[in-house]
Design an enzyme around this catalytic site. Structure first.
Site, PDB file in Angstrom:
ATOM      1  N   ARG A 169       0.841  -1.199   0.000  1.00 40.84           N
ATOM      2  CA  ARG A 169       0.000   0.000   0.000  1.00 40.84           C
ATOM      3  C   ARG A 169       0.875   1.248   0.000  1.00 40.84           C
ATOM      4  O   ARG A 169       1.541   1.542   0.987  1.00 40.84           O
ATOM      5  CB  ARG A 169      -0.931   0.001   1.216  1.00 40.84           C
ATOM      6  CG  ARG A 169      -1.840   1.241   1.262  1.00 40.84           C
ATOM      7  CD  ARG A 169      -3.039   1.066   2.168  1.00 40.84           C
ATOM      8  NE  ARG A 169      -2.722   1.052   3.585  1.00 40.84           N
ATOM      9  CZ  ARG A 169      -3.633   1.181   4.560  1.00 40.84           C
ATOM     10  NH1 ARG A 169      -4.920   1.340   4.244  1.00 40.84           N
ATOM     11  NH2 ARG A 169      -3.280   1.131   5.831  1.00 40.84           N
ATOM     12  N   ASP A 453      -3.775   3.278  13.842  1.00 40.70           N
ATOM     13  CA  ASP A 453      -2.945   3.876  12.806  1.00 40.70           C
ATOM     14  C   ASP A 453      -3.454   5.287  12.525  1.00 40.70           C
ATOM     15  O   ASP A 453      -4.260   5.831  13.278  1.00 40.70           O
ATOM     16  CB  ASP A 453      -2.893   2.992  11.548  1.00 40.70           C
ATOM     17  CG  ASP A 453      -4.220   2.906  10.805  1.00 40.70           C
ATOM     18  OD1 ASP A 453      -5.170   3.662  11.123  1.00 40.70           O
ATOM     19  OD2 ASP A 453      -4.321   2.086   9.873  1.00 40.70           O
TER      20      ASP A 453
END
Length: 540
Positions: A169, A453
């Site tokens: 990603r 996150d």
């Protein structure tokens, strides 16, 4: 063959890193420079389009499926390309940053896929950007091991056939990489992450029987998916691998993308692998886009918004139906729990919640789901094994029973829950603790037994901002005001100081994190992304 021309890219304000020359080769930088030259102007146009669309939402307080792409949605004849063997069974995926220990543990975890994350689980220090790339190169060449300096424990890769397939990603379109510039201008972080990874590993992965596979974050429209498709076509020709070798899974983690799922798959159809149902970023996107929309768009505490909330259920069921109609994988959301080594009762309760969540996803037709910790892999695996058996996926479940109207996706007031004072305190607690770690270069952080996150910080500060600006009154009679937020933040900062001690407090970035959280939570001019002002304060 003549040597490649020197790259026009400059590496600026960066301390030399061990073995960086293996990543920042002239040929790799020349490729990134060509990506930048060809595609950054279109990226800039699409970012401007985001702002225009956001202004339209502010004016209308609504969204709808696009009339101009109705023919694509009505055409039942198209599907995405068949999944390659390495991505056909995705029943459990583990996520995490690309530091050396995580790289080994994630590949060894027993999950079918590892989301190797340069985005929300990684603070984009130059060290994380470059050495993360190096760790992946070393993993593919089996030149990776790790010994924990504190415990002395050593880590090494299992046999190749037992390793997870990597889906990498890159950063979202809005982020720049200040350490790589072209004529004085930073290169988009997405092109740096994608370009370095693709250049070094595309052929190597193809030789291993896999390929360069990607998760695409923060996508807001099918036009942004179209840009990625054009990048893939160019990149495959550039390094000489067959068209269609790249596969991309798109995170549907913005409210606007939820209205364009079929169109996103259509734009990427030769390279599409599936769609993923995010959670925190999706809620953050709802707050960001409908922050002027009044009381009916006010979200309750983040932990009260489960995937069974009516508007979240509409989103996930539509995602499964859309994916399976077009032959794509539907991947479910994150189980963020971090098992406790000290509290068996905490584990028992959390494991039951994870099992229920994964049972629901498998029962709804998802083909796989995410976990944040290796100990959760067997739990999620059991949920999907029970439904899939020996089948690699359940794309044959077309979910034609699902019917979602445009209004269902933004029916926030269908959820019977309200913001609470404890919710405000939790948003402040988690926000400060996460931002402090991020400013030290850590993007994936265990806080209160959850792996958090950057999306966590985004929803935390967005909820504080929304509650204050909507004039929310909590159940204890206190109004959400800047003064209350400052009072709670001061109390939490004092509690952290008492908890960790003066020495550790002074060594951290606690006051800086406190100040940044309040800045983005209280500023009348809502920042599009917390990571933009935070990146200006990130050292390294």
């Amino acid at each position: 063959m003549s040597a490649p021309a020197p790259s026009p890219l400059a590496v600026v304000d960066a301390e030399p890193l061990p073995r960086q020359e293996e990543v920042l080769t002239e040929a790799a930088l020349a490729f990134v420079a060509e990506l930048h030259r060809r595609f950054t102007p279109r990226r800039d146009e699409l970012l401007a389009r985001r702002a225009e669309r956001r202004a339209e939402i502010a004016r209308t307080s609504t969204l709808d499926f696009l009339p101009e792409t109705a023919a694509i949605r009505a055409d039942d004849s198209w599907e995405v390309a068949p999944a390659p063997a390495a991505l056909n069974d995705r029943r459990v995926e583990i996520t995490g940053p690309t530091d050396r220990k995580m790289t080994i543990n994630a590949l060894n975890s027993g999950a079918r896929v590892w989301l190797a994350d340069f985005e929300d689980a990684s603070a984009p220090t130059w060290e994380n950007v470059v050495l993360g790339q190096l760790n992946l190169i070393d993993a593919y060449t089996r030149n990776i091991d790790f010994t924990d300096p504190r415990s002395g424990k050593s880590y090494a890769l299992k046999p190749a056939e037992e390793l997870a397939t990597v889906v990498m990603r890159p950063r979202g379109w809005h982020l720049e990489e200040r350490h790589l510039t072209f004529e004085g201008r930073p290169v988009p972080g997405a092109l740096v992450d994608f370009g370095l990874y693709f250049f070094h590993n595309a052929q190597r992965l193809t030789d291993l029987g896999k390929g360069p596979y990607f998760y695409l974050p923060k996508t807001e429209s099918h036009l942004e998916a179209r840009l990625w498709n054009e990048i893939f076509v160019f990149a495959q020709d550039y390094v000489g691998i067959p068209q269609g070798t790249v596969r991309a899974t798109v995170l549907i983690e913005t409210i606007t993308a939820a209205y364009e799922m079929e169109e996103i798959l259509y734009e990427l159809r030769d390279h599409a692998a599936g769609l993923n149902a995010g959670r925190w970023d999706y809620l953050f996107s709802i707050v960001k886009n409908f922050r002027d929309g009044g009381a009916k768009f006010v979200l309750p505490d983040r932990n009260a918004v489960t995937m069974t909330a009516p508007f979240m259920r509409a989103y996930t069921e539509l995602l499964v139906r859309t994916c399976h109609k077009r032959g794509a994988h539907a991947i479910g959301g994150m189980a963020a729990f971090i098992p406790s080594r000290r509290d068996a009762e905490v584990n028992k309760v959390a494991f039951e919640k994870v099992k229920a969540d994964k049972d629901r996803e498998a029962g709804d037709g998802f083909d796989g789901s995410w976990v944040a910790h290796p100990d959760l892999v067997p739990i999620a695996m059991a949920s999907f094994d029970a439904v899939l058996g020996e089948k690699p996926n359940q794309k044959d479940r077309l979910r034609e029973d699902v019917s979602v109207a445009a209004g269902d996706l933004i029916a926030i007031d269908s959820l019977d829950a309200k913001p609470t004072y404890d919710g405000l305190r939790n948003a402040v607690q988690v926000g400060i603790r996460y931002i402090e770690a991020w400013l030290r270069g850590l993007g994936a952080v265990a806080i209160f037994n959850l792996m958090e996150d950057a999306a966590t910080a985004e929803i935390s500060r967005s909820q504080i901002w929304q509650w204050i600006n909507a004039g929310v009154v909590f159940e204890n009679g206190e109004a959400a005001t800047p003064e209350l937020a400052r009072k709670v933040a001061a109390e939490e900062l004092a509690a952290i100081r008492a908890e960790i001690g003066e020495e550790a407090f002074a060594a951290g970035k606690w006051q800086q994190a406190h100040d940044l959280l309040l800045h983005v939570s209280l500023d009348a001019d809502y920042a599009d992304f917390l990571t933009l002002p935070a990146y200006e304060q990130l050292v390294g």
